[in-house]
Design a protein around this motif. Structure first.
Motif, short mmCIF file in Angstrom:
data_model
loop_
_atom_site.label_atom_id
_atom_site.label_comp_id
_atom_site.label_asym_id
_atom_site.label_seq_id
_atom_site.Cartn_x
_atom_site.Cartn_y
_atom_site.Cartn_z
N VAL A 12 -6.38 2.92 -2.18
CA VAL A 12 -5.40 2.10 -1.46
C VAL A 12 -5.78 1.98 0.01
O VAL A 12 -5.75 0.90 0.59
N ALA A 67 0.84 -1.20 0.00
CA ALA A 67 0.00 0.00 0.00
C ALA A 67 0.87 1.25 0.00
O ALA A 67 0.59 2.21 -0.73
N TYR A 105 -6.90 -1.41 1.83
CA TYR A 105 -6.09 -1.83 2.99
C TYR A 105 -6.98 -2.07 4.21
O TYR A 105 -6.84 -3.09 4.88
#
Length: 45
Positions: A29, A15, A33
């Motif tokens: 992202v 990430a 995540y």
């Protein structure tokens, strides 16, 4: 049980690299995540 301990840092590194390469995808992202960490914690992977 030991898999989630080594999987979370790998996801974090990926990430971070993606954010450094393309800062415009930061929202995606972070969202991916957080979803991945949640799934890992719920299912204990």
């Amino acid at each position: 049980m030991n898999l989630h301990i080594s999987l979370i840092p790998v996801i974090s590194i990926i990430a971070g690299i993606l954010i450094l390469i393309k800062p415009k995808i930061l929202n995606y992202v972070v969202a991916i995540y957080l979803i991945a960490i949640g799934v890992i914690q719920i299912f204990g992977l």
